[in-house]
Design a protein around this motif. Structure first.
Motif, PDB file in Angstrom:
ATOM      1  N   THR A 194      41.629  80.910  62.320  1.00 39.61           N
ATOM      2  CA  THR A 194      40.837  80.602  63.632  1.00 39.61           C
ATOM      3  C   THR A 194      41.165  81.742  64.595  1.00 39.61           C
ATOM      4  O   THR A 194      40.152  82.296  65.373  1.00 39.61           O
ATOM      5  CB  THR A 194      41.163  79.211  64.020  1.00 39.61           C
ATOM      6  OG1 THR A 194      40.592  78.385  63.040  1.00 39.61           O
ATOM      7  CG2 THR A 194      40.452  79.007  65.456  1.00 39.61           C
ATOM      8  N   ALA A 195      42.493  81.939  64.609  1.00 42.87           N
ATOM      9  CA  ALA A 195      42.856  83.009  65.544  1.00 42.87           C
ATOM     10  C   ALA A 195      42.293  84.500  65.275  1.00 42.87           C
ATOM     11  O   ALA A 195      41.807  85.165  66.315  1.00 42.87           O
ATOM     12  CB  ALA A 195      44.446  83.156  65.834  1.00 42.87           C
TER      13      ALA A 195
ATOM     14  N   GLN B 200      42.333  89.582  69.868  1.00 41.36           N
ATOM     15  CA  GLN B 200      42.899  89.497  71.166  1.00 41.36           C
ATOM     16  C   GLN B 200      44.149  88.538  71.444  1.00 41.36           C
ATOM     17  O   GLN B 200      44.699  88.565  72.301  1.00 41.36           O
ATOM     18  CB  GLN B 200      41.745  89.351  72.115  1.00 41.36           C
ATOM     19  CG  GLN B 200      40.550  90.223  72.063  1.00 41.36           C
ATOM     20  CD  GLN B 200      40.992  91.665  72.327  1.00 41.36           C
ATOM     21  OE1 GLN B 200      41.618  91.875  73.234  1.00 41.36           O
ATOM     22  NE2 GLN B 200      40.489  92.742  71.359  1.00 41.36           N
ATOM     23  N   VAL B 201      44.049  87.549  70.397  1.00 43.72           N
ATOM     24  CA  VAL B 201      45.124  86.533  70.522  1.00 43.72           C
ATOM     25  C   VAL B 201      45.883  86.676  69.061  1.00 43.72           C
ATOM     26  O   VAL B 201      45.481  86.176  68.193  1.00 43.72           O
ATOM     27  CB  VAL B 201      44.174  85.265  70.434  1.00 43.72           C
ATOM     28  CG1 VAL B 201      45.303  84.031  70.433  1.00 43.72           C
ATOM     29  CG2 VAL B 201      43.365  85.047  71.632  1.00 43.72           C
TER      30      VAL B 201
ATOM     31  N   LEU C  96      33.536  84.361  73.490  1.00 42.93           N
ATOM     32  CA  LEU C  96      34.138  84.782  72.321  1.00 42.93           C
ATOM     33  C   LEU C  96      35.450  85.537  72.368  1.00 42.93           C
ATOM     34  O   LEU C  96      35.535  86.541  73.035  1.00 42.93           O
ATOM     35  CB  LEU C  96      33.142  85.259  71.335  1.00 42.93           C
ATOM     36  CG  LEU C  96      33.548  85.211  69.791  1.00 42.93           C
ATOM     37  CD1 LEU C  96      33.715  84.029  69.270  1.00 42.93           C
ATOM     38  CD2 LEU C  96      32.320  86.068  69.057  1.00 42.93           C
ATOM     39  N   TYR C  97      36.275  85.603  71.311  1.00 43.07           N
ATOM     40  CA  TYR C  97      37.427  86.724  71.392  1.00 43.07           C
ATOM     41  C   TYR C  97      38.317  86.469  72.559  1.00 43.07           C
ATOM     42  O   TYR C  97      38.655  87.292  73.293  1.00 43.07           O
ATOM     43  CB  TYR C  97      36.916  88.117  71.274  1.00 43.07           C
ATOM     44  CG  TYR C  97      36.090  88.323  70.097  1.00 43.07           C
ATOM     45  CD1 TYR C  97      36.333  87.753  68.895  1.00 43.07           C
ATOM     46  CD2 TYR C  97      35.030  89.176  70.149  1.00 43.07           C
ATOM     47  CE1 TYR C  97      35.488  88.041  67.567  1.00 43.07           C
ATOM     48  CE2 TYR C  97      34.303  89.504  69.011  1.00 43.07           C
ATOM     49  CZ  TYR C  97      34.225  88.676  68.019  1.00 43.07           C
ATOM     50  OH  TYR C  97      33.563  89.184  66.809  1.00 43.07           O
ATOM     51  N   SER C  98      38.642  85.051  72.688  1.00 44.03           N
ATOM     52  CA  SER C  98      39.493  84.734  73.677  1.00 44.03           C
ATOM     53  C   SER C  98      40.443  83.689  73.474  1.00 44.03           C
ATOM     54  O   SER C  98      40.082  82.834  72.416  1.00 44.03           O
ATOM     55  CB  SER C  98      38.703  84.490  75.042  1.00 44.03           C
ATOM     56  OG  SER C  98      37.733  83.251  74.697  1.00 44.03           O
ATOM     57  N   GLU C  99      41.503  83.454  74.198  1.00 46.00           N
ATOM     58  CA  GLU C  99      42.529  82.178  73.699  1.00 46.00           C
ATOM     59  C   GLU C  99      41.475  80.809  73.863  1.00 46.00           C
ATOM     60  O   GLU C  99      41.805  79.793  73.044  1.00 46.00           O
ATOM     61  CB  GLU C  99      43.582  82.335  74.973  1.00 46.00           C
ATOM     62  CG  GLU C  99      44.675  81.459  74.329  1.00 46.00           C
ATOM     63  CD  GLU C  99      45.885  81.705  75.003  1.00 46.00           C
ATOM     64  OE1 GLU C  99      46.521  82.818  75.054  1.00 46.00           O
ATOM     65  OE2 GLU C  99      46.471  80.639  75.563  1.00 46.00           O
ATOM     66  N   PRO C 100      40.804  80.788  74.991  1.00 45.07           N
ATOM     67  CA  PRO C 100      40.128  79.537  75.001  1.00 45.07           C
ATOM     68  C   PRO C 100      39.208  79.169  73.622  1.00 45.07           C
ATOM     69  O   PRO C 100      39.067  77.933  73.408  1.00 45.07           O
ATOM     70  CB  PRO C 100      39.170  79.626  76.283  1.00 45.07           C
ATOM     71  CG  PRO C 100      39.978  80.359  77.314  1.00 45.07           C
ATOM     72  CD  PRO C 100      40.655  81.255  76.402  1.00 45.07           C
ATOM     73  N   ALA C 101      38.703  79.999  73.260  1.00 47.43           N
ATOM     74  CA  ALA C 101      37.723  80.234  71.942  1.00 47.43           C
ATOM     75  C   ALA C 101      38.685  79.773  70.893  1.00 47.43           C
ATOM     76  O   ALA C 101      38.218  78.916  70.051  1.00 47.43           O
ATOM     77  CB  ALA C 101      37.148  81.238  71.565  1.00 47.43           C
TER      78      ALA C 101
END
Length: 286
Positions: free
Chosen positions: A225-226, A233-234, A148-153
């Motif tokens: 969503t971001a 973080q994104v 969670l809290y990442s670009e792939p998420a």
């Protein structure tokens, strides 16, 4: 039969009026506001004109945010097309009586609120969520992963949210495909892979382009969503525009950023329309 020019204009009037009211007028307001300075306490100082807002858009800091947004949107687009094409092909190859049911199942997630669906991914992807629980229980990982809290998420959330639109656009293109062309390719000795690459894929490109543009345009401007799956973080261009209007209260700069984003979206939509028109002319010529 309605053929007169005035009758056609009358039929088109509600749609054109809607576009003018909710697209052209807001864009005009943004365009005008972008040429003024921010007020002392926020908002707009209509007595101070400037072009600095457009110059600030080219600041490397904001260019990096825009390129990062484009990277996330492009990743979501590629993943969605890869997932959607087989699904659309499977639906089109299924018996005709099942098409409605299968398309209904594709659209079923839209019956749930967008925020609830995004929060559901937060439950699934956090360190104590179902995804990490399954990975640890199966022995694939020794400890929970920071998913969670990442670009792939964020990419995963965007793909999940907009995948049905891509499936529908590709399905429409495949369902209109003349199956006689596929049979002719097979009769000439081409295998399934060669028929797909040389015949089917080029003829369904308009559907792929429509779906790709659709998810890219929606993704690059997305900020919910971001915000939820990226956890700050994104940073995407949508979050930046949101912050300018509601946090920094720098409305003129926010308007300039929004205009650049709208311009990119419009260019992509025109390119997709040109591609679709070109494909239609080729089909008519054939």
């Amino acid at each position: 039969m309605i053929t007169s020019r005035w009758s056609r204009m009358l039929l088109a009037a509600p749609g054109l009026g809607w576009i003018a009211l909710f697209l052209l007028v807001p864009c005009g307001v943004l365009f005008v506001n972008a040429f003024f300075e921010r007020g002392i306490y926020g908002g707009i100082d209509y007595e101070a004109r400037t072009l600095d807002n457009f110059a600030r858009v080219l600041d490397p800091l904001y260019v990096e945010v825009f390129l990062g947004s484009a990277r996330v949107a492009l990743a979501a687009t590629v993943v969605a097309v890869i997932l959607a094409y087989p699904a659309a092909l499977a639906i089109s190859l299924a018996p005709a009586r099942r098409h409605t049911l299968l398309l209904f199942l594709v659209m079923l997630p839209f019956w749930t609120n967008y925020l609830i669906r995004t929060y559901a991914w937060m439950v699934l992807l956090n360190r104590k969520g179902l995804a990490n629980g399954a990975l640890v229980a199966s022995g694939i990982t020794a400890e929970p992963l920071d998913m969670l809290y990442s670009e792939p998420a964020v990419v995963l959330g965007l793909v999940y949210s907009y995948l049905p639109f891509v499936v529908l656009s590709i399905y429409t293109s495949i369902s209109r495909l003349d199956r006689a062309l596929l049979e002719a390719s097979a009769d000439l000795g081409a295998g399934l892979a060669r028929t797909f690459v040389k015949v089917m894929l080029p003829l369904t490109l308009p559907g792929i382009a429509t779906g790709a543009v659709f998810i890219f345009v929606l993704s690059i401007g997305n900020f919910v969503t971001a915000d939820l799956l990226g956890g700050g973080q994104v940073q995407m261009i949508g979050n930046l525009i949101y912050d300018q209007f509601l946090t920094a209260r720098d409305w003129p700069f926010g308007a300039a950023l929004a205009l650049v984003l709208i311009a990119v979206m419009m260019l992509l939509l025109f390119a997709q329309a040109a591609l679709a028109g070109r494909a239609a002319r080729r089909g008519a010529a054939a």
